[in-house]
Each structure stands twice: as C-alpha cells, then as structure tokens.
Design an enzyme around this catalytic site. Structure first.
Site, PDB file in Angstrom:
ATOM      1  N   LYS A  12      61.367  22.011   9.688  1.00  0.00           N
ATOM      2  CA  LYS A  12      61.431  20.779  10.489  1.00  0.00           C
ATOM      3  C   LYS A  12      61.966  21.086  11.885  1.00  0.00           C
ATOM      4  CE  LYS A  12      61.834  18.042   6.310  1.00  0.00           C
ATOM      5  NZ  LYS A  12      62.664  17.422   5.286  1.00  0.00           N
ATOM      6  N   GLN A  21      68.906  15.896   4.611  1.00  0.00           N
ATOM      7  CA  GLN A  21      68.040  16.561   3.642  1.00  0.00           C
ATOM      8  C   GLN A  21      68.503  16.258   2.211  1.00  0.00           C
ATOM      9  OE1 GLN A  21      65.213  18.349   4.474  1.00  0.00           O
ATOM     10  NE2 GLN A  21      64.834  18.365   2.277  1.00  0.00           N
ATOM     11  N   ASP A  28      63.112   9.170   8.135  1.00  0.00           N
ATOM     12  CA  ASP A  28      62.598   9.516   6.796  1.00  0.00           C
ATOM     13  C   ASP A  28      62.066   8.272   6.076  1.00  0.00           C
ATOM     14  OD1 ASP A  28      62.291  12.049   5.818  1.00  0.00           O
ATOM     15  OD2 ASP A  28      64.366  12.267   5.131  1.00  0.00           O
TER      16      ASP A  28
END
Ligand code: NAP
Length: 292
Positions: free
Chosen positions: A53, A97, A120
C-alpha cells in the site's frame, strides 16, 4: 463456451493512472493527498500488505505516513494515535491494518476513525450509508468496490441483473451485496447455512464468490453466460512450485471458464483492484476535505 477473462491487473493499472492524474491536479491547488497506515504487531502477511500500500502511495503521488507499533500496544494508545491522525490536516485517509492483536477490540478502533477519513470503508456509518438509497456513500470497502469497478469496466449490465453473492463478511460479501443493490441488481446473499447452494447460484447473471474455499464453485453451479467474479484467494499445495503452493480462487477456473460469459482469474483479477481502490478512496478523501 469459453469465458472472456477480465484482466484485473490491466484495469487496476488504468485506475492508478487516473489516481496519479487526480493527485497531480490536487497538488496544483496546494493539496498533497496523504494516507496514514497503522500496523500493530509483526504479522508477516500484514507487513507485506502495508508495504504494498505504501509503495502504491509513492507511485501514485500520495504522501504516506507510516506508524508501525509493537504488538503489545494498548488499545488506549492506539485510540490516541487515531485521534491525532483524525485531527491532522495532512492526513486525508487512515488505514489500520487488520487483523489487530486479540487484546484490542477491532470495532472500537474502526469506530474511532472519523468517517470522512475512513478510506477502508469499514466504519458502520459508511457501511450503513451504502445500504440506504439516496444517501451519498463516502467510501465503499476497497475489495468490493474493486468488484463493482471490474463489472463496470467489463461492461457487465448490473442494473436489473440477478446477482448472487457467496459470503457475507463485512470486508467483502456484505458490502459487495450492498453495492450491487445500490446499482439496481436483484441480490441474494449466500453463506454457510444456505440450503441447496447450486440451485441459487445457477440463477445468477452475476456471481460473486467470496468464501475462501479453494475451487468450490464448479461448472454446474454457474448459469451459462454469467459474469463471475472470483474474490477468493486460497493456497493449495503444489510441489512443482518453489514455495510449495500456488494460489487459486473460490472457483474451479477450468470448469467455470467453460460455462461463464466472463470470469476473473486468481491471481490477477480482484487482487490488484483492492489497492487501486484504496488509492482512489484516498484522493477522493483529499478532494472532499479540501472543498470543506
Ligand atoms: P470470511 O470472513 O472468512 O467470510 C467467509 C464467508 O463465506 C462467510 O460469510 C461464510 O459464511 C461463507 N462461507 C464459508 N464457507 C461456505 C460454504 N461452504 N458455503 C457457503 N458460504 C460459505 O472471508 P472474507 O474475509 O470475506 O474473504 C473471503 C475470501 O476472499 C478469502 O479467500 C479471502 O482471502 C479473499 N479476499 C480477497 C481479497 C482480495 O483483495 N482479493 C480481499 C479480501 C478477501 P458464514 O457467515 O455463515 O460463516
């Protein structure tokens, strides 16, 4: 029939190009899109996802702020960091994460991310908005957003189609179903308690497989000509490979490709789309925050 293969790598490349152009435009207005990545602990898979990412950020003109934290970080300290990032005008998107260590409540952390920085798309407010007709959705979770983008760019008619989603997780199945519904498909969601699954999947003009079971969907489960998007990523033993395994999807590619009208491969289908959509969400966040 031999299915048209939808090339996720190529489609993802064109999305990264669009993101770069948008990031450049923002920079001419004095705004550099910024993404904060928070990694708690040392899980090798999570570490490599975050690395990928951050690399995409660098390539797409997005500033990356990285916060690697020890596995024993307390929930309170993590929430303090998220509050700081929430208040930082250089940070337009916050990505924590997952999974988190077991002593940290995942829901509490997701809910601490301000919805306008939740790139997200897992915050209940953003997930809820996806399901409400007429509400603007701030961000859709990246993998299902990638699924819809693949369908769109492969010119699959979603409106009015019968869509079946295999899987109901908050990361893939549920938001994929909400996005399909938002795009006027007639949607059925299946899970481990669904009875006579093949009878349901055979009804689908669009079949999304997201259950995490190698080669589960066979040719007999697919309606001839259907669009099949295979989200699954599963390891199967393969002594011929140096690493001892290969990656396969939830669909039996050989069989399904004989029946479907179009199909995504694994790897090279949905996988590359996830990071591309994260980058897209981040520039979107930067643009929205700049105009507010
Ligand atoms: P998950 O949280 O384990 O959810 C799996 C879902 O599948 C659950 O809803 C489960 O039903 C359902 N299911 C499991 N076995 C089933 C069966 N035999 N019949 C019908 N339904 C069944 O998994 P996930 O996070 O959604 O991920 C799904 C797959 O997508 C995995 O292979 C994962 O690696 C992959 N994935 C790929 C990407 C990407 O970027 N390409 C991103 C995320 C995930 P219940 O709810 O009843 O348990």
């Amino acid at each position: 029939m031999s299915a048209k293969i939808i090339d996720g790598k190529e489609i993802a490349l064109s999305i990264h190009q669009e993101v770069r152009t948008e990031a450049e435009q923002l920079r001419t207005q004095g705004i550099t899109p910024g993404l904060a990545t928070v990694l708690v602990g040392d899980d090798p898979a999570s570490r490599s996802y975050v690395k990928a990412k951050r690399k995409a950020c660098e390539e797409d003109g997005i500033q990356s702020f990285h916060y690697p934290l020890p596995a024993e970080t307390s929930q309170a300290d993590l929430l303090t960091l998220i509050a700081e990032l929430g208040a930082d005008p250089k940070v337009h998107g916050i990505l924590v994460q997952l999974p988190l260590p077991s002593h940290i409540q995942e829901n509490a952390v997701i809910q601490a991310i301000p919805p306008h920085k939740d790139v997200d798309g897992f915050h209940p407010e953003n997930l809820g908005r996806l399901g409400i007709k007429g509400e603007e959705a701030l961000f859709a979770p990246c993998t299902p957003a990638g699924v819809l983008e693949l369908l769109k760019r492969a010119e699959v008619q979603v409106s009015g189609a019968r869509a079946v989603v295999l899987g109901r997780s908050k990361i893939v199945g549920l938001p994929a179903a909400l996005l399909l519904l938002r795009n006027d498909a007639t949607v059925t969601v299946c899970h481990s308690r669904t009875k006579d699954l093949p009878a349901v999947t055979r009804e689908a003009d669009i079949l999304i497989a997201a259950i995490g079971r190698a080669n589960f969907v066979n040719g007999e489960m697919v309606k001839p000509g259907a669009a099949v998007i295979d989200v699954g990523v599963n390891r199967v033993e393969d002594a011929s490979r140096k690493r001892g395994y290969r990656l396969v999807g939830d669909c039996d590619f050989e069989e399904v490709s004989q029946v479907a009208g179009c199909l995504t491969p694994v790897p090279g289908g949905v996988g590359p789309m996830t990071i591309a959509m994260l980058m897209k969400n981040t520039v979107r966040a930067a643009r929205a925050q700049a105009s507010n």
